[in-house]
Every structure is written in structure tokens, then in C-alpha cells.
Design an enzyme around this catalytic site. Structure first.
Site, short mmCIF file in Angstrom:
data_model
loop_
_atom_site.label_atom_id
_atom_site.label_comp_id
_atom_site.label_asym_id
_atom_site.label_seq_id
_atom_site.Cartn_x
_atom_site.Cartn_y
_atom_site.Cartn_z
N GLU A 176 -2.08 -12.32 -3.84
CA GLU A 176 -2.39 -10.99 -4.84
C GLU A 176 -1.75 -11.69 -5.39
O GLU A 176 0.05 -11.49 -5.14
CB GLU A 176 -2.94 -9.88 -4.52
CG GLU A 176 -2.84 -8.78 -6.03
CD GLU A 176 -2.97 -7.60 -5.97
OE1 GLU A 176 -4.64 -7.36 -5.58
OE2 GLU A 176 -2.38 -6.66 -5.13
N ASP A 193 -2.89 -9.76 1.03
CA ASP A 193 -2.80 -8.87 -0.10
C ASP A 193 -1.11 -8.19 0.80
O ASP A 193 -1.02 -7.58 1.71
CB ASP A 193 -3.46 -8.03 0.32
CG ASP A 193 -3.28 -6.17 -0.56
OD1 ASP A 193 -2.98 -6.28 -1.58
OD2 ASP A 193 -3.36 -5.15 0.04
N ASP A 207 -5.82 -2.43 3.22
CA ASP A 207 -4.75 -4.20 2.91
C ASP A 207 -5.98 -5.22 3.64
O ASP A 207 -5.74 -6.22 2.74
CB ASP A 207 -3.69 -3.56 3.57
CG ASP A 207 -2.82 -2.73 3.12
OD1 ASP A 207 -2.82 -2.56 1.59
OD2 ASP A 207 -2.86 -1.67 4.04
#
Length: 177
Positions: free
Chosen positions: A70, A8, A142
Site C-alpha cells: 500500500e 499492509d 491488517d
């Protein structure tokens, strides 16, 4: 057995999650954050290098066969979106340098795969990651997002394998007719 590293990305905090997939079973290996100091004298180039080095260290340590990250989303602030894209680039280059194929997933796709709703909030993602991986406590937000990205990748790959198997069975049954 398949080890997946999920990332991420962020210019200040980059979450990571490492899982092992064995068929439909998922095992937690590790998760955490690469934190990049953001002081007045820390240049963007130095922060990007820290992300690259951190992801490279994770790849060396956990030896993943799969890498998922992502995708960039459009933020309200173009400067933030640009920095996020650069952080993603640093992580992607680390993976590509290690010979890993990079798979990218939209945030809505990750949430859909893990929670069942593309509009899920961070708390719901944390809860489902905790449940699926049988964790005793909630991972940091996160890190939970990175674990969710790894789980999304695992689900997507398994779906593709199942779909390919179904297509070959259909072709075989047509030949038998």
C-alpha cells in the site's frame, strides 16, 4: 500460477497476505501480522529491522513472484506518516533485495478493486476478502488489508493482460481488412 505477497505496512503491525492466482481464480495461501514490540527501549531502527527481517522471511518461505504494497497516505499526524513511510521502506527493501518488482497501490484503489467502492470500511474489506478467497473465518484486519492489496494487484495485472490482448486482436483485425 502466480504467487503474490501483499503487504499492509505499519510501524507496529505490518499485515501480510499471500495468494496464488491461476487466471481468474484466487487461492488463499497464508496471512498474518508482523508485530513489532514498541517498548521504551526499542528503537525505531530495531523496529524497522524487524519488519525487514519479517518480510524477508515471508519471501523465503512463500517464494512469491509478485510483491504489492500500500502507498503512503497523508495522515493528520506528520510523525505517524513518517514512521509509516519508513516501515514501507523496510518492506520494499526486503522485496527489492530478493529481486522482486514492487507494485504500489493507493488505499482507495485497493478498496475499489476488492469491494467496488473506494470509500469502503475495514469490515467491508474483510467481508469481501473472506468471500473471494472462500475463507471460513474473518482474517485479522491488517492481514485482510494485505490480502486485499494482493487481490488488487492480481486484478490490475489481469486487466493489463486483457487490455494488451484486446489491443493485439484489434491490430490483427485491422491488418485483415
Amino acid at each position: 500460477m502466480n504467487v503474490i505477497l501483499g503487504i499492509d505496512p505499519g510501524s507496529r503491525v505490518t499485515g501480510y497476505g499471500v495468494i496464488r492466482q491461476q487466471g481468474a481464480r484466487f487461492d488463499y495461501i497464508a496471512s498474518g501480522c508482523i508485530r513489532v514490540a514498541s517498548t521504551a527501549d526499542t528503537s525505531l531502527a530495531e523496529r524497522l529491522k524487524r519488519i525487514f527481517d519479517g518480510v524477508s522471511e515471508l519471501i523465503t518461505q512463500f517464494q512469491p513472484q509478485q510483491f504489492a504494497i500500500e502507498q503512503v497516505f497523508m495522515a493528520r499526524n506528520p510523525d505517524s506518516a513518517l514512521k509509516l513511510g519508513q516501515a514501507r521502506g523496510a518492506a520494499i527493501v526486503a522485496a527489492a533485495s530478493a529481486g522482486l518488482v514492487v507494485s504500489e497501490y493507493a488505499a482507495r484503489q485497493v478498496k475499489q478493486a476488492v469491494v467496488g467502492r473506494g470509500g469502503a470500511d475495514k469490515a467491508q474489506v474483510q467481508h469481501m476478502v473472506m468471500a473471494v478467497l472462500k475463507l471460513s473465518k474473518k482474517p485479522q484486519a491488517d492481514a485482510a488489508d494485505a490480502l486485499a492489496i494482493a487481490l488488487c494487484h492480481a486484478h490490475t495485472q489481469q486487466s493489463l493482460i486483457n487490455q494488451a490482448g484486446a489491443q493485439s486482436r484489434t491490430r490483427a483485425s485491422r491488418r485483415l481488412r
